[in-house]
Design an enzyme around this catalytic site. Structure first.
Site: not given
Ligand code: ACO
Length: 428
Positions: A307, A364
């Site tokens: 998140h 979620d």
């Molecule tokens: N699985 C694996 N790795 C992940 C995940 C995941 N679900 N989420 C983040 N990471 C990793 C990224 O690859 C990144 O790694 P790095 O630092 O080595 O490059 C690090 O964690 C930070 O992630 P970001 O993408 O920069 O985080 P951001 O805040 O931009 O994205 C998000 C947040 C979109 C929720 C992301 O965690 C994600 O894609 N999660 C899966 C989809 C999801 O569950 N979405 C629902 C969110 S809640 C809502 O909207 C109601």
């Protein structure tokens, strides 16, 4: 404490106002940065950018706090019903008995759709995703209620428009599902509760009326309450950006639906179930999926994890995890996907990749299992999220207007070619 922040750039010093919110959140007001310095701030994805001052919802991502208008989500989840939560988010206070009654009456009055609007459903192909139908139909409603195009943000007309939207979104969602399933539509029944009416429109059949049980009614209320608002997330920011051009409320929330649809936002609730089903079917060990999620060359992510704001735990996920057990038990339902979800969460807790990046289950992760238990089909999960989020979208749209915010218009730094001259076709 200083109420100014100083920026030193190119040998000059500039001062900017510092503002502290009611929960001690701090910001540097850079509205005049470009005019004074010629610089802009660069923050792709807006991780550090405040777009507004708001008194609707407070989130503390480090401590796992979520409050609507000051009320903790845990208390609302335990004690409130969805429509009083919607009233709270919209108007800032919990309704008293009379206010709740008249709000509920307005929702009942606006539940039916204009007959000509109903005909539009049959124009969609059977395969049409319900999110596409929802967004299109929300935009379309304004054609049948032209008075809403000029909606004021206070007074009776706002009350009317807000209830119309909150009520009709539920009817549209149910009709979209019935049409796609090739089933006759069920008109709203004014004797039912907000959630009961939705379930009736979804599941009653000409030969058998759907009986709403208290367990399912409560579970649906809980789901909607947990989704009612979440400050400046992707879809709410979209609603504000669209509304900032003074586009009407209906177009603004229709755009919000589109933003919500993506799998990184609201679409994640359905993606989680697809992922868990895939894990179950494949019989592969969980480590296979964890390794895939960690592999930077693989686009796969653990859906329902991570998140932007919560870096410890998402309080909505904790509530859902507990309540999902209670609901399954009360309904005497066994769901092997819940066991896989619990194992997956456990596995991430001892994996340095997830721990070091603060990747925990978000709202979620367990919500789909709750929706499955109450019989909602997978293609409707994100639509359910949209129904729940409607109070937050309306409240944010209203607040943006009340604060008379400027049109949203971010800047960029251009990195393309500098001036060059047109080359005639023969010379290219
Ligand atoms: N699985 C694996 N790795 C992940 C995940 C995941 N679900 N989420 C983040 N990471 C990793 C990224 O690859 C990144 O790694 P790095 O630092 O080595 O490059 C690090 O964690 C930070 O992630 P970001 O993408 O920069 O985080 P951001 O805040 O931009 O994205 C998000 C947040 C979109 C929720 C992301 O965690 C994600 O894609 N999660 C899966 C989809 C999801 O569950 N979405 C629902 C969110 S809640 C809502 O909207 C109601």
């Amino acid at each position: 404490m200083s109420d100014k922040a100083t920026l030193n750039v190119e040998g000059k010093s500039y001062e900017f106002d510092v503002f502290t919110g009611s929960e001690n959140e701090k910001c540097i007001d850079t509205q005049n940065l470009r005019a004074e310095t010629g610089y802009i701030t660069m923050d792709p994805g807006f991780g550090n950018t405040g777009s507004c001052y708001s008194s609707i919802t407070y989130v503390d991502g480090a401590k796992g706090i979520l409050r609507y208008r000051g009320y903790p989500i845990e208390e609302l989840a335990e004690k409130a019903i969805f429509i009083e939560t919607a009233y709270l988010v919209l108007y800032g206070e919990l309704p008293n008995k009379e206010q709740l009654k008249s709000f509920s009456d307005r929702l009942k009055e606006h539940a039916p759709l204009h007959t000509n609007l109903e005909h539009h459903f049959s124009g969609f192909p059977k395969s049409a995703p319900p999110m596409a139908i929802l967004s299109a139909m929300l935009n379309l409603i304004s054609c049948f209620h032209p008075e809403v195009l000029e909606v004021p943000t206070t007074g009776e007309q706002f009350d009317r428009t807000a209830s119309l939207l909150l009520s009709k979104v539920r009817t549209i969602a149910a009709f979209a599902y019935r049409m796609a399933a090739g089933k006759p539509i069920n008109h709203p029944n004014p004797n039912l509760t907000y959630c009961g009416n939705f379930l009736h429109m979804m599941f009653s059949d000409p030969y058998q009326e759907y009986k709403v049980t208290p367990i399912i009614d409560k579970a649906l209320n809980l789901f909607l309450i947990l989704h009612a608002d979440h400050e400046q997330n992707c879809s709410t920011s979209t609603v504000r950006v669209v509304g900032s051009s003074r586009a009407n409320l209906f177009s603004s929330v229709a755009a919000g639906v589109c933003a919500l649809w993506g799998p990184l936002h609201g679409g994640a609730n359905a993606a989680v179930i697809t992922m868990l089903e895939d894990i179950k079917k494949s019989g592969r060990p969980l480590t296979y999926y964890l390794e895939k999620a960690k592999d930077k060359d693989d686009p796969f992510r653990l859906m329902g994890f991570g998140h932007r704001v919560y870096k410890n735990f998402d309080p909505r996920s904790l509530i859902l995890k507990k309540r999902v057990h209670d609901v399954l038990e009360a309904l005497k339902v066994q769901d092997s996907l819940l066991d896989i979800a619990l194992e997956l969460e456990d596995a991430t807790l001892s994996d340095d990749y997830f721990v070091s990046r603060n990747l925990y289950p978000n709202v979620d992760f367990y919500s789909g299992i709750l929706l499955r238990a109450i019989g909602i089909p997978l293609n409707m999960y994100t639509v359910m999220f949209a129904i729940g989020r409607m109070p937050g979208w309306i409240a944010n749209w209203k607040e943006m207007h009340d604060h008379n915010l400027r049109i949203s218009r971010p800047r960029q730094i251009y990195t393309g070619k500098t001036t060059r001259h047109f080359i005639p076709m023969a010379e290219r």
